[in-house]
Design an enzyme around this catalytic site. Structure first.
Site, mmCIF file in Angstrom:
data_model
loop_
_atom_site.group_PDB
_atom_site.id
_atom_site.type_symbol
_atom_site.label_atom_id
_atom_site.label_comp_id
_atom_site.label_asym_id
_atom_site.label_seq_id
_atom_site.Cartn_x
_atom_site.Cartn_y
_atom_site.Cartn_z
ATOM 1 N N ARG A 59 51.478 58.691 10.274
ATOM 2 C CA ARG A 59 52.631 59.278 10.622
ATOM 3 C C ARG A 59 52.885 60.421 9.361
ATOM 4 N NH1 ARG A 59 53.100 59.170 15.910
ATOM 5 N NH2 ARG A 59 53.747 57.143 16.929
ATOM 6 N N LEU A 99 47.973 49.198 15.027
ATOM 7 C CA LEU A 99 49.230 49.450 14.684
ATOM 8 C C LEU A 99 50.159 48.325 15.014
ATOM 9 C CD1 LEU A 99 49.104 52.861 16.825
ATOM 10 C CD2 LEU A 99 49.458 52.526 14.330
ATOM 11 N N HIS A 104 50.187 48.721 20.713
ATOM 12 C CA HIS A 104 48.954 48.473 20.834
ATOM 13 C C HIS A 104 48.509 49.080 22.364
ATOM 14 C CE1 HIS A 104 47.866 44.998 18.159
ATOM 15 N NE2 HIS A 104 48.006 46.015 17.544
ATOM 16 N N LYS A 122 44.311 41.900 17.362
ATOM 17 C CA LYS A 122 45.102 40.905 17.987
ATOM 18 C C LYS A 122 46.548 40.650 17.404
ATOM 19 C CE LYS A 122 45.741 38.639 14.929
ATOM 20 N NZ LYS A 122 46.499 39.145 14.035
ATOM 21 N N ARG A 192 56.462 42.458 11.322
ATOM 22 C CA ARG A 192 56.257 41.277 12.292
ATOM 23 C C ARG A 192 57.570 40.427 12.164
ATOM 24 N NH1 ARG A 192 51.234 39.644 7.960
ATOM 25 N NH2 ARG A 192 52.715 41.048 6.731
ATOM 26 N N ASP A 204 51.633 36.337 15.789
ATOM 27 C CA ASP A 204 50.740 36.597 14.624
ATOM 28 C C ASP A 204 49.798 35.599 14.272
ATOM 29 O OD1 ASP A 204 50.326 36.999 11.424
ATOM 30 O OD2 ASP A 204 50.925 38.839 12.277
#
Length: 384
Positions: A59, A99, A104, A122, A192, A204
């Site tokens: 970005r 990302l 995702h 993942k 997260r 996670d």
């Protein structure tokens, strides 16, 4: 061990005999300047003669330029259209998508619509339904998508599964998988801890525990028997964001799985960081198998086999026996990259994670969230 660790940190350059036809090289484009990118793509690519670090998008244009210069990407894209500009680049063959979880689905779908293969971090998506849509589009466009459960490609976890599949210890009865991270791994404000971006411990480290349970048992759960989670904080925005969870699942035939993950394990005495717990223990009819450090076994691991009434033994597996590719210093990410490139170039990879495997993993993550009351992560607002 020292030699292996040195080569992991300082991988040897490809020799002249390793070089490939330029027409067979694969140009990778990375979405975002994520912390995981050097370990997952940049370092493994140094020893894969077919992989070219072609472009990175962020970005922030300056951040993209700095990241490209630091890690050897040829081009960078930045600004509000940077991700799409990378996808639209006709020289990009593969998009690596690390990302935030909540992005995702959108950017993987856009990459597939742009004709790119995708290496997808993942957990693949926030929901099983989104994962199913991704693989349906990939199949329609004859493209490859791989959910990056990198540990599955290493000889260590495959050796554990081979021991179990041999029935040396009889049928599996109980599996315990635990994965924890010390406090500070995900600091305050980290993505997260964002519900909107698909955050939470179950998403996670927890997604690995669900995956390893299903992989080692060659089975999907039949029910979530119990599930409990603890929110990251008492603030309203964190009421659905778990910092740790426990779950008990049933699997056929008559297997019980116990899972635990913690993304914020407190320091000992408030000052000493705790060592991560990275183990899976499988109890069978005639003994037990335990693997320490199934997540990143290339650095160090051990497999302990304890037959009932027999002599305990310890095994290690850094390479495959026979003709399979690999060196003892190859990381899980290097093995994964080898398999991914083999797949997109029409060769048979040493192992693979099938689309249904990814969809089922998301299904049971959602089932755990339903059971503990935290609920699935929000569905993407992206309209296909």
């Amino acid at each position: 061990m020292l030699s292996r660790l040195y080569k992991i940190l300082n991988p040897p350059s490809p020799t002249e005999s390793d070089r490939v036809d330029p027409q067979k090289r694969v140009n990778f484009g990375c979405l975002g300047a994520a912390q995981i990118t050097p370990g997952c793509i940049v370092n493994p690519s140094r020893t894969h003669p077919s992989v070219v670090l072609y472009a990175v998008a962020a970005r922030d244009a300056k951040r993209a330029q700095e990241f490209a210069k630091e890690h050897g990407f040829s081009k960078s894209y930045g600004g509000p259209t940077g991700y799409q500009d990378l996808i639209d680049d006709p020289e990009v063959d593969v998009v690596y998508n690390p990302l935030p979880n909540g992005l995702h689905f959108e950017w993987t779908m856009k990459a597939l619509k742009g004709g790119k293969h995708v290496l997808l971090e993942k957990p693949a998506t926030n929901t099983a339904a989104e994962a199913a849509q991704i693989f349906a589009l990939a199949e329609c466009n004859n493209l490859v998508v791989l959910e990056a459960f990198h540990y599955r490609f290493h000889p260590a976890i495959q050796r554990v599964k081979a021991i179990l599949d041999s029935k040396e210890l009889g049928e599996i009865k109980h599996v315990s998988a635990i994965l924890t991270a010390p406090a500070g791994t995900a600091p305050e404000g980290d993505i997260r801890w964002s519900y909107e971006l698909g955050g939470g411990s179950t998403m996670d480290p927890g997604c690995y525990t669900v995956n390893v349970l299903r992989y080692l048992t060659s089975s999907n759960p039949t029910a979530v028997l119990t599930a409990k989670a603890v929110p990251y904080s008492s603030r309203p925005e964190h009421k659905q964001v778990d910092k740790m969870f426990w779950a008990t699942l049933s699997l056929e035939p008559e297997i019980i799985g116990e899972l635990h993950s913690n993304l914020d394990e407190p320091k000992l005495f408030g000052v000493i960081p705790r060592m991560p717990k990275l183990s899976a223990t499988i109890q069978c009819e005639k003994g037990t198998v335990e693997i320490f450090n199934f997540l990143v076994p290339s650095y160090y691991h051990y497999i302990t086999v304890s037959p009932s009434g027999g002599r305990r033994r310890t095994e290690k597996a850094y390479t495959f026996k026979g003709t399979a590719k690999g060196e003892d210093w190859w990381t899980t990410y290097r093995y994964q990259l080898e398999a991914f490139v083999d797949k997109i170039q029409g060769r048979t990879p040493q192992t693979w994670i099938e689309p249904q495997d990814t969809i089922d993993n998301m299904k049971w993550i959602e089932a755990i969230y339903e059971k503990d009351g935290f609920g699935s992560r929000p569905t993407s607002k992206y309209i296909c």
